[in-house]
Write a protein that holds these residues in place. Structure first.
Motif, short mmCIF file in Angstrom:
data_model
loop_
_atom_site.label_atom_id
_atom_site.label_comp_id
_atom_site.label_asym_id
_atom_site.label_seq_id
_atom_site.Cartn_x
_atom_site.Cartn_y
_atom_site.Cartn_z
N ILE A 145 0.84 -1.19 0.00
CA ILE A 145 0.00 0.00 0.00
C ILE A 145 0.88 1.24 0.00
N SER A 146 0.25 2.41 -0.25
CA SER A 146 1.01 3.64 -0.41
C SER A 146 0.19 4.83 0.07
N THR A 147 0.73 5.63 1.00
CA THR A 147 0.04 6.83 1.51
C THR A 147 -1.44 6.51 1.77
N PRO A 148 -1.74 5.58 2.68
CA PRO A 148 -3.12 5.13 2.86
C PRO A 148 -4.04 6.20 3.45
N PHE A 149 -5.30 6.16 3.03
CA PHE A 149 -6.33 7.03 3.60
C PHE A 149 -7.65 6.28 3.57
N GLY A 150 -8.57 6.68 4.44
CA GLY A 150 -9.86 6.02 4.52
C GLY A 150 -10.40 6.11 5.93
N PRO A 151 -11.43 5.33 6.25
CA PRO A 151 -11.99 5.33 7.61
C PRO A 151 -10.91 4.98 8.63
N ASN A 152 -10.95 5.66 9.77
CA ASN A 152 -9.91 5.49 10.78
C ASN A 152 -10.55 5.25 12.15
N PRO A 153 -10.97 4.02 12.43
CA PRO A 153 -11.64 3.75 13.71
C PRO A 153 -10.79 4.04 14.93
N SER A 154 -9.49 3.74 14.87
CA SER A 154 -8.67 3.84 16.08
C SER A 154 -8.33 5.28 16.45
N LYS A 155 -8.17 6.14 15.46
CA LYS A 155 -7.75 7.53 15.69
C LYS A 155 -6.42 7.63 16.42
N THR A 185 -3.45 4.88 -1.42
CA THR A 185 -4.28 3.69 -1.26
C THR A 185 -5.52 4.01 -0.45
N TYR A 186 -6.70 3.78 -1.05
CA TYR A 186 -7.96 3.91 -0.34
C TYR A 186 -8.20 2.58 0.37
N THR A 187 -8.20 2.58 1.70
CA THR A 187 -8.16 1.34 2.46
C THR A 187 -9.35 0.38 2.23
N PRO A 188 -10.55 0.86 1.88
CA PRO A 188 -11.60 -0.12 1.56
C PRO A 188 -11.21 -1.08 0.44
N TYR A 189 -10.31 -0.66 -0.47
CA TYR A 189 -9.87 -1.58 -1.52
C TYR A 189 -9.02 -2.70 -0.95
N SER A 268 -11.79 3.20 -8.38
CA SER A 268 -12.25 4.52 -8.80
C SER A 268 -11.11 5.53 -8.72
N SER A 269 -11.36 6.72 -9.21
CA SER A 269 -10.33 7.76 -9.21
C SER A 269 -10.05 8.25 -7.80
N LEU A 270 -8.91 8.84 -7.62
CA LEU A 270 -8.54 9.41 -6.33
C LEU A 270 -9.57 10.46 -5.91
N GLU A 271 -9.99 11.29 -6.86
CA GLU A 271 -10.97 12.33 -6.56
C GLU A 271 -12.27 11.73 -6.02
#
Length: 322
Positions: A145-155, A185-189, A268-271
């Motif tokens: 993965i690379s520069t991941p982003f997405g839902p973050n339950p732990s915070k 990387t969008y973590t749901p993927y 899908s696209s990053l946007e």
């Protein structure tokens, strides 16, 4: 049931929400079982007690500069401990999925495919590559993965996107490197790929690159976040990596060729992905507030309390900048 090593981290806590799972962490916090990544006897005992269908290793020492300062510990956790986990899973006949990084590449050209030879330039990348090789040598699967982003339950730690959003909402300037490139990387993927691996719809024992179709600099990524949230993109300032005063050398362009994973996942696209996560970034709310949009359509794998270790919802805790 999954066993998720590193279940209290950014990616691990999200996977805990998506699957029926038991998670581990070094502190035993956030509803996880306490386990030091280097504890072979503890892992072996846990495997016998949980008897998981598969193991996902999302654990590791992830501070790039921290690894540079303490390469011995980095290699122990990211390399040797990952190898030990792969070995114990192979011994028990349990599929092993190892989460790795784009930093195994030197960044000299970008567009890296799974078959391209790694050549890390810092201690973090070297230690993660060691873990990869151990996993693959024992039949494990590697997910980079690379520069991941997405839902973050732990915070526990902000993603780069969360850092940008929270800074801009506070009216603070964001200095972002215009000369460091990746395919975020969008973590749901990642969760979707793991679901396919579990159901035998993706080949195991292979390497997968999960990222966006677009190659962007950190600066361009930050601007995309600002635009999606309707925040002042003028506060995002392009700088060179050298100006950020980072201890460890960063590879210049670690963007992925994602054609392999795109054949089995709809990427899908990053946007579009940033817009999907925008309500969470805008409000900085807990994962539970907007959990539904990120649930996967995998009825047999969706989260349920473990009969062995009942897991409460992961609470929020104060975030810190990366």
């Amino acid at each position: 049931m999954l066993l998720i090593l590193g279940g209290s981290g950014f990616l691990g806590s999200y996977l805990m929400e998506e699957f029926e799972a038991v998670g581990t962490s070094s502190s035993g916090s956030f509803g996880t079982v306490r386990l030091d990544a280097r504890d072979r006897d503890g892992l072996r005992s846990l495997l016998k007690r949980v008897r998981p269908d598969s193991v996902v290793n999302a654990d590791g020492m992830t501070s790039v500069d921290g690894c540079e300062k303490d390469p011995k510990t980095a290699m122990e956790i990211n390399g040797a401990a990952a190898g030990m986990a792969a070995e114990e899973c192979a011994r028990a006949g349990i599929p092993y999925f190892h989460v790795s990084t784009d930093y195994v590449f030197d960044g000299e050209r970008g567009g890296y495919a799974e078959t391209d030879p790694p050549n890390p330039v810092n201690e973090y990348g070297r230690s993660k590559l060691a873990g990869e090789r151990e996993a693959l040598s024992r039949g494990g699967t590697v997910i980079r993965i690379s520069t991941p982003f997405g839902p973050n339950p732990s915070k526990r730690k902000q993603s780069f996107a969360e850092f940008v959003a929270s800074s801009l909402r506070a009216g603070k300037e964001v200095r972002a490197a215009s000369d460091l490139y990746s395919t975020p990387t969008y973590t749901p993927y990642v969760a979707e790929l793991i679901g396919l691996l579990l159901r035998g719809k993706a080949g195991r024992g292979e390497v997968y690159h999960v990222g966006s179709p677009e190659r962007v600099s950190r600066y361009e990524f930050a601007v995309e976040v600002a635009r999606a949230l309707g925040l002042d993109e003028g506060l995002v300032k392009p700088v060179s990596a050298a100006e950020l005063g980072l201890l460890a050398k960063r590879p210049r362009d670690t963007s992925f060729d994602v054609s392999k994973v795109s054949r089995i996942l709809k990427i899908s696209s990053l946007e579009e992905n940033i817009k999907e996560i925008a309500p969470l970034l805008r409000a900085h709310r807990n994962f539970d507030d907007l959990a539904a949009p990120f649930r996967l359509s995998v009825p047999t794998l969706t989260a349920a309390p473990s009969p062995l270790f009942p897991l409460p919802r992961v609470p929020a805790c104060p975030s810190s900048a990366p």
